[in-house]
Design a protein around this motif. Structure first.
Motif, short mmCIF file in Angstrom:
data_model
loop_
_atom_site.label_atom_id
_atom_site.label_comp_id
_atom_site.label_asym_id
_atom_site.label_seq_id
_atom_site.Cartn_x
_atom_site.Cartn_y
_atom_site.Cartn_z
N VAL A 253 -11.82 -9.37 16.50
CA VAL A 253 -10.98 -9.94 17.56
C VAL A 253 -9.55 -9.42 17.43
O VAL A 253 -8.93 -9.00 18.43
CB VAL A 253 -11.01 -11.48 17.54
N TYR A 254 -9.02 -9.42 16.23
CA TYR A 254 -7.65 -8.93 16.03
C TYR A 254 -7.53 -7.46 16.42
O TYR A 254 -6.58 -7.06 17.12
CB TYR A 254 -7.23 -9.12 14.57
N ALA A 255 -8.50 -6.65 16.00
CA ALA A 255 -8.44 -5.22 16.30
C ALA A 255 -8.62 -4.97 17.80
O ALA A 255 -7.91 -4.14 18.38
CB ALA A 255 -9.51 -4.47 15.50
N ALA A 256 -9.54 -5.68 18.42
CA ALA A 256 -9.79 -5.46 19.85
C ALA A 256 -8.62 -5.94 20.70
O ALA A 256 -8.30 -5.33 21.72
CB ALA A 256 -11.08 -6.19 20.27
N ALA A 257 -7.96 -7.02 20.28
CA ALA A 257 -6.80 -7.50 21.03
C ALA A 257 -5.69 -6.45 21.03
O ALA A 257 -4.97 -6.29 22.02
CB ALA A 257 -6.29 -8.81 20.44
N GLU A 258 -5.54 -5.72 19.94
CA GLU A 258 -4.57 -4.62 19.90
C GLU A 258 -4.92 -3.56 20.95
O GLU A 258 -4.05 -3.00 21.62
CB GLU A 258 -4.56 -3.97 18.51
N LEU A 259 -6.22 -3.30 21.11
CA LEU A 259 -6.66 -2.23 22.01
C LEU A 259 -6.49 -2.60 23.48
O LEU A 259 -6.38 -1.71 24.33
CB LEU A 259 -8.13 -1.90 21.73
N THR A 260 -6.45 -3.89 23.79
CA THR A 260 -6.32 -4.31 25.20
C THR A 260 -4.92 -4.81 25.53
O THR A 260 -4.69 -5.33 26.62
CB THR A 260 -7.35 -5.39 25.56
N GLY A 261 -3.98 -4.66 24.58
CA GLY A 261 -2.60 -5.02 24.88
C GLY A 261 -2.19 -6.44 24.52
O GLY A 261 -1.12 -6.89 24.92
N TYR A 262 -3.04 -7.15 23.77
CA TYR A 262 -2.72 -8.50 23.35
C TYR A 262 -2.58 -8.55 21.83
O TYR A 262 -3.09 -9.44 21.16
CB TYR A 262 -3.79 -9.49 23.83
N GLY A 263 -1.86 -7.58 21.31
CA GLY A 263 -1.74 -7.39 19.87
C GLY A 263 -1.21 -8.61 19.15
O GLY A 263 -0.26 -9.26 19.60
N CYS A 264 -1.82 -8.90 18.00
CA CYS A 264 -1.42 -10.06 17.19
C CYS A 264 -1.28 -9.66 15.73
O CYS A 264 -1.34 -10.50 14.85
CB CYS A 264 -2.44 -11.18 17.34
N GLY A 265 -1.11 -8.37 15.49
CA GLY A 265 -0.98 -7.90 14.13
C GLY A 265 -2.34 -7.71 13.48
O GLY A 265 -3.36 -7.62 14.14
N GLN A 283 -13.88 0.26 20.95
CA GLN A 283 -13.35 0.97 22.12
C GLN A 283 -14.44 1.20 23.15
O GLN A 283 -14.21 1.03 24.36
CB GLN A 283 -12.73 2.29 21.68
N LYS A 284 -15.62 1.54 22.69
CA LYS A 284 -16.74 1.76 23.61
C LYS A 284 -17.15 0.45 24.28
O LYS A 284 -17.41 0.42 25.50
CB LYS A 284 -17.92 2.37 22.86
N ALA A 285 -17.22 -0.63 23.50
CA ALA A 285 -17.64 -1.91 24.06
C ALA A 285 -16.61 -2.47 25.04
O ALA A 285 -16.96 -3.11 26.03
CB ALA A 285 -17.87 -2.92 22.92
N ILE A 286 -15.33 -2.22 24.77
CA ILE A 286 -14.27 -2.69 25.67
C ILE A 286 -14.38 -2.00 27.02
O ILE A 286 -14.18 -2.62 28.08
CB ILE A 286 -12.89 -2.46 25.03
N GLY A 287 -14.71 -0.72 27.02
CA GLY A 287 -14.89 0.00 28.27
C GLY A 287 -13.68 -0.10 29.17
O GLY A 287 -12.55 0.16 28.77
N GLY A 288 -13.91 -0.55 30.40
CA GLY A 288 -12.84 -0.63 31.38
C GLY A 288 -12.08 -1.94 31.37
O GLY A 288 -11.22 -2.17 32.23
N LEU A 289 -12.35 -2.82 30.38
CA LEU A 289 -11.68 -4.12 30.36
C LEU A 289 -10.17 -3.99 30.18
O LEU A 289 -9.39 -4.76 30.74
CB LEU A 289 -12.27 -5.00 29.24
N ALA A 290 -9.75 -3.01 29.36
CA ALA A 290 -8.31 -2.85 29.11
C ALA A 290 -7.56 -2.56 30.41
O ALA A 290 -6.51 -3.16 30.69
CB ALA A 290 -8.08 -1.74 28.10
#
Length: 295
Positions: A253-265, A283-290
């Protein structure tokens, strides 16, 4: 979900950390504002996703106090007040009440604690003395206590006990809990659309930190019984939510939030960094969500 005290999407918000591993309260305030703008219905502070067990009691209290102050009545505030000692749970719950929380989420006794229904009822009865609505927590794979339909009925005899959050990941068991007609909140990310269709009372969702607008959209579609839209939105979310549930949930969750612009460290130790392979899978699972979240 309209008459329930905590309907809709309650975000199990991450606790941000700075480069030195300290709680980053400035970033917490910024994230709260962004999640409010995305339309979340409530926040769970010091949640499992927010690393409750890896915060000191003082840090947890400060996160809850700051969070409630920033939310300022614009959404519901739930505080996790779980601890090993009953007296500490009661004290944390009173502190959450003093901070302005609307309710608390509390694990049953854990780490070789009592597992019989009578002892669990007595534990929650002690917590109830603080006078805040209580959400119990069914995560038997982690704490060794399973909240059954019978136990849920017993617990709901306490006026303060309003619901159980079910993070078992077992849809059949959750449907049986929902069948009691009592408050049941889904806490298993991969079950979201199925739980909504089955009639859960609301959601406590850690994965929503990553894609809050999309998660709000699926919750709204379910509330309006637009099930074709629920299926369509879920197709975008499912690869990510299933990946999170495979293991190392908090780090993902922490790593994925960084990838979509909701970084929390970075998740605090003892958690380590994800491998490059896992980042690539995210990154693959996030797809177009970002891109969708940035609109």
């Amino acid at each position: 979900m309209s008459t329930f005290a905590f309907p809709g999407l309650n975000l199990a918000i991450t606790t941000p950390f700075d480069a030195s591993g300290q709680v980053d309260f400035g970033r917490l305030e910024d994230l709260i504002e962004r999640y409010l703008a995305a339309g979340v219905d409530g926040f769970v502070f010091s949640s499992g996703t927010g690393m409750h067990v890896y915060l000191t009691p003082e840090e947890s209290r400060s996160v809850i106090e700051r969070g409630a102050r920033v939310v300022a009545g614009r959404a519901k505030v739930i505080a996790q007040t779980s601890a090993l000692l009953t007296a500490e749970v009661v004290a944390r719950t009173q502190g959450a009440k003093d901070a302005g929380a609307d309710g608390v989420m509390v694990l049953p006794p854990f780490f070789e604690g009592p597992s019989d229904d009578g002892s669990i009822f007595a534990f929650y009865a002690d917590v109830a003395k603080a006078g805040l609505p209580i959400i119990g927590y069914n995560v038997p794979q982690a704490v060794g206590v399973r909240i059954t339909p019978g136990l849920l009925r017993m617990l709901c005899e306490l006026p303060e006990f309003c619901a159980v959050k079910d993070s078992s990941g077992d849809l059949i068991s959750q449907v049986r809990l929902i069948g009691t007609g009592l408050g049941v909140i889904n806490g298993a990310d991969p079950l979201v659309p199925f739980s909504l269709f089955a009639g859960c009372s609301g959601l406590i969702w850690g994965g929503a930190n990553i894609a809050p607008r999309t998660c709000v959209a699926i919750t709204k579609a379910a509330r309006e019984r637009r099930w074709d839209d629920v299926r369509s939105i879920w197709r975008k979310l499912e690869p990510l939510m299933s990946l999170l549930w495979e293991g190392d949930y908090v780090q993902h969750v922490y790593a994925a939030a960084e990838l979509t612009g909701y970084g929390c460290g970075v998740a605090r130790k003892p958690f380590g960094s994800l491998s490059s392979d896992r980042i690539a899978a995210l990154q693959k699972a996030i797809g177009g969500l970002a891109e969708q979240e940035a609109l």
